[in-house]
Design a protein around this motif. Structure first.
Motif, mmCIF file in Angstrom:
data_model
loop_
_atom_site.group_PDB
_atom_site.id
_atom_site.type_symbol
_atom_site.label_atom_id
_atom_site.label_comp_id
_atom_site.label_asym_id
_atom_site.label_seq_id
_atom_site.Cartn_x
_atom_site.Cartn_y
_atom_site.Cartn_z
ATOM 1 N N ASP A 16 38.817 38.072 39.294
ATOM 2 C CA ASP A 16 39.854 36.948 39.120
ATOM 3 C C ASP A 16 40.886 37.809 37.904
ATOM 4 N N ILE A 17 40.113 38.072 36.662
ATOM 5 C CA ILE A 17 40.931 38.395 35.666
ATOM 6 C C ILE A 17 41.343 39.654 35.877
ATOM 7 N N ILE A 18 40.911 40.796 36.514
ATOM 8 C CA ILE A 18 41.543 42.047 37.131
ATOM 9 C C ILE A 18 42.601 41.566 38.097
ATOM 10 N N ARG A 19 42.611 40.868 39.125
ATOM 11 C CA ARG A 19 43.592 40.431 39.826
ATOM 12 C C ARG A 19 44.786 40.082 39.225
ATOM 13 N N LEU A 20 44.682 38.966 38.167
ATOM 14 C CA LEU A 20 45.732 38.510 37.279
ATOM 15 C C LEU A 20 46.401 39.568 36.483
ATOM 16 N N SER A 21 45.473 40.724 36.172
ATOM 17 C CA SER A 21 46.005 41.565 35.149
ATOM 18 C C SER A 21 46.996 42.672 35.759
ATOM 19 N N VAL A 22 46.707 42.800 37.225
ATOM 20 C CA VAL A 22 47.323 43.992 37.740
ATOM 21 C C VAL A 22 48.396 43.293 38.788
ATOM 22 N N LYS A 23 48.846 41.770 38.415
ATOM 23 C CA LYS A 23 49.676 41.536 39.309
ATOM 24 C C LYS A 23 51.289 42.088 38.922
ATOM 25 N N SER A 31 51.502 43.703 27.457
ATOM 26 C CA SER A 31 51.131 43.933 25.809
ATOM 27 C C SER A 31 49.725 44.893 26.098
ATOM 28 N N GLU A 32 49.779 45.386 24.802
ATOM 29 C CA GLU A 32 48.442 46.009 24.629
ATOM 30 C C GLU A 32 46.982 45.281 24.615
ATOM 31 N N GLN A 33 47.327 43.983 24.457
ATOM 32 C CA GLN A 33 46.159 43.011 24.290
ATOM 33 C C GLN A 33 45.702 42.869 25.827
ATOM 34 N N GLU A 34 46.872 42.681 26.598
ATOM 35 C CA GLU A 34 46.379 42.459 28.071
ATOM 36 C C GLU A 34 45.893 43.580 28.751
ATOM 37 N N LYS A 35 46.325 44.953 28.184
ATOM 38 C CA LYS A 35 45.879 45.973 28.784
ATOM 39 C C LYS A 35 44.413 46.078 28.454
ATOM 40 N N ALA A 36 44.043 45.693 27.268
ATOM 41 C CA ALA A 36 42.774 45.884 26.581
ATOM 42 C C ALA A 36 41.656 44.697 27.474
ATOM 43 N N VAL A 37 42.414 43.394 27.815
ATOM 44 C CA VAL A 37 41.481 42.517 28.401
ATOM 45 C C VAL A 37 41.115 42.848 29.761
ATOM 46 N N GLU A 38 42.301 43.656 30.430
ATOM 47 C CA GLU A 38 41.843 44.370 31.864
ATOM 48 C C GLU A 38 40.799 45.173 31.591
ATOM 49 N N LEU A 39 40.791 46.142 30.760
ATOM 50 C CA LEU A 39 39.711 47.152 30.741
ATOM 51 C C LEU A 39 38.343 46.589 30.400
ATOM 52 N N ALA A 41 37.537 43.444 31.230
ATOM 53 C CA ALA A 41 36.944 42.767 32.683
ATOM 54 C C ALA A 41 36.394 43.837 33.681
ATOM 55 N N ARG A 42 37.204 45.060 33.474
ATOM 56 C CA ARG A 42 36.602 46.290 34.632
ATOM 57 C C ARG A 42 35.410 46.754 34.101
ATOM 58 N N ALA A 43 35.045 46.605 32.803
ATOM 59 C CA ALA A 43 33.829 47.168 32.243
ATOM 60 C C ALA A 43 32.697 46.220 32.611
ATOM 61 N N LEU A 44 33.168 45.086 32.377
ATOM 62 C CA LEU A 44 32.152 43.897 32.745
ATOM 63 C C LEU A 44 31.792 43.974 34.196
ATOM 64 N N TYR A 45 32.837 44.045 34.837
ATOM 65 C CA TYR A 45 32.484 44.085 36.517
ATOM 66 C C TYR A 45 31.832 45.451 36.842
ATOM 67 N N ASP A 46 32.026 46.449 36.419
ATOM 68 C CA ASP A 46 31.284 47.872 36.586
ATOM 69 C C ASP A 46 29.590 47.396 36.514
ATOM 70 N N PHE A 47 29.535 46.834 35.133
ATOM 71 C CA PHE A 47 28.167 46.584 34.465
ATOM 72 C C PHE A 47 27.658 45.474 35.427
ATOM 73 N N LEU A 66 31.095 52.427 29.512
ATOM 74 C CA LEU A 66 31.368 52.579 27.822
ATOM 75 C C LEU A 66 32.607 53.206 27.603
ATOM 76 N N ALA A 67 33.276 54.224 28.551
ATOM 77 C CA ALA A 67 34.837 54.785 28.185
ATOM 78 C C ALA A 67 35.619 53.590 28.157
ATOM 79 N N LYS A 68 35.398 52.523 29.267
ATOM 80 C CA LYS A 68 36.547 51.739 29.248
ATOM 81 C C LYS A 68 36.348 50.588 27.910
ATOM 82 N N VAL A 69 35.234 50.463 27.519
ATOM 83 C CA VAL A 69 34.925 49.553 26.323
ATOM 84 C C VAL A 69 35.359 50.397 24.889
#
Length: 92
Positions: A16-23, A31-39, A41-47, A66-69
Motif C-alpha cells: 500500500d505504501i508503494i502504491r501510494l508512492s508511485v501514484k 520530495s527526497e523524503q518521499e523517495k526514501a520512504v518508497e525505497l 517500503a520496497r526494501a521491507l517488501y523484498d525482505f 541492502l542497496a535500497k536501504v
C-alpha cells in the motif's frame, strides 16, 4: 496471529505504501523524503518476500534490499547535511 500472518500483513502494508508512492504526481514533484520512504517500503517488501519464500536466492535478495536501504539512508543524510540558510547583510 501467527508469524507468517504478521509477515503477510507487513507485506500488504508495504504494498500500500508503494502504491501510494508511485501514484501519478503531475501536480507536484516528489520530495527526497518521499523517495526514501518508497525505497524503505520496497526494501521491507523484498525482505518479507525472502522470509516467506525459503526457496528464493537469499544472497541476491539481501544485496538488493541492502542497496535500497543504503540509498534511502544516503538520500536522507544528504538532505540533512545540505540545508543552507543564506542571510543578506546590509552594508551601510
Amino acid at each position: 496471529m501467527t508469524e507468517q500472518e504478521k509477515v503477510k500483513l507487513i507485506q500488504e502494508i508495504t504494498e500500500d505504501i508503494i502504491r501510494l508512492s508511485v501514484k501519478d504526481h503531475q501536480e507536484k514533484r516528489r520530495s527526497e523524503q518521499e523517495k526514501a520512504v518508497e525505497l524503505l517500503a520496497r526494501a521491507l517488501y523484498d525482505f518479507s518476500v525472502m522470509y516467506l519464500s525459503p526457496q528464493t536466492n537469499h544472497e541476491e535478495a539481501l544485496k538488493g534490499t541492502l542497496a535500497k536501504v543504503k540509498i534511502a539512508y544516503n538520500t536522507l543524510d544528504r538532505i540533512k547535511t545540505t540545508k543552507l540558510h543564506i542571510t543578506r547583510i546590509n552594508q551601510t
